[in-house]
Design a protein around this motif. Structure first.
Motif, short mmCIF file in Angstrom:
data_model
loop_
_atom_site.label_atom_id
_atom_site.label_comp_id
_atom_site.label_asym_id
_atom_site.label_seq_id
_atom_site.Cartn_x
_atom_site.Cartn_y
_atom_site.Cartn_z
N UNK A 189 2.59 8.29 2.31
CA UNK A 189 1.81 7.49 1.36
C UNK A 189 1.40 6.15 1.98
N UNK A 190 2.31 5.55 2.75
CA UNK A 190 2.00 4.26 3.39
C UNK A 190 0.87 4.44 4.39
N UNK A 191 0.96 5.48 5.21
CA UNK A 191 -0.11 5.75 6.19
C UNK A 191 -1.44 6.03 5.49
N UNK A 192 -1.41 6.81 4.42
CA UNK A 192 -2.63 7.15 3.68
C UNK A 192 -3.31 5.90 3.12
N UNK A 193 -2.52 4.87 2.86
CA UNK A 193 -3.07 3.63 2.32
C UNK A 193 -3.40 2.62 3.41
N UNK B 22 3.58 1.00 -4.16
CA UNK B 22 2.51 2.00 -4.17
C UNK B 22 1.67 1.96 -5.44
N UNK B 23 2.10 1.12 -6.38
CA UNK B 23 1.43 1.00 -7.69
C UNK B 23 1.43 2.32 -8.44
N UNK B 24 2.60 3.00 -8.44
CA UNK B 24 2.80 4.22 -9.19
C UNK B 24 4.12 4.10 -9.95
N UNK B 25 4.33 5.01 -10.87
CA UNK B 25 5.60 5.08 -11.60
C UNK B 25 6.63 5.79 -10.71
N UNK B 26 7.89 5.48 -10.93
CA UNK B 26 8.96 6.17 -10.20
C UNK B 26 8.85 7.67 -10.43
N UNK C 167 12.49 1.89 -7.08
CA UNK C 167 11.57 1.23 -8.02
C UNK C 167 10.67 0.25 -7.29
N UNK C 168 11.20 -0.47 -6.31
CA UNK C 168 10.39 -1.39 -5.52
C UNK C 168 9.33 -0.65 -4.71
N UNK C 169 9.74 0.51 -4.15
CA UNK C 169 8.78 1.32 -3.40
C UNK C 169 7.66 1.79 -4.31
N UNK C 170 8.02 2.28 -5.49
CA UNK C 170 7.02 2.75 -6.44
C UNK C 170 6.06 1.63 -6.81
N UNK C 171 6.60 0.44 -7.09
CA UNK C 171 5.73 -0.70 -7.42
C UNK C 171 4.83 -1.05 -6.24
#
Length: 89
Positions: free
Chosen positions: A17-21, A61-65, A55-59
């Motif tokens: 997900x990080x690479x995709x962004x 990525x701006x998604x829900x857990x 939860x920090x990772x989800x935030x």
């Protein structure tokens, strides 16, 4: 089908997900309030983050857990049954 490791698959998901962004690991770690070296361990599947860190990772990525866990489930990640029985020796 072999059981997939939640720890390793979560790390793969974060990295993908990080690479995709198009975000650097250091930049994403900063965004999430996580030390860069800890992020390396998460992505490498060598550390299991706490639910607070997830939860920090989800935030970050701006998604829900729940979105992260749903993606892991869709990839076939399952958690072993939890019992009160001791492990066989």
């Amino acid at each position: 089908m072999p059981e997939l490791s939640l720890q390793r698959e979560l790390g793969k998901l974060v990295r993908e997900w990080r690479h995709a962004r198009g975000i650097s690991q250091e930049g994403f770690a900063y965004r999430c309030g996580i030390h860069r070296t800890y992020m390396t361990h998460i992505e490498g599947g060598t550390k299991m983050p706490s639910i607070d860190v997830v939860a920090r990772l989800a935030r970050g990525f701006e998604v829900e857990i729940s979105t992260m866990f749903a993606e892991l489930e869709s990839r076939g990640v399952v958690v072993r049954k939890v019992t009160d029985e001791p492990k066989p020796r």
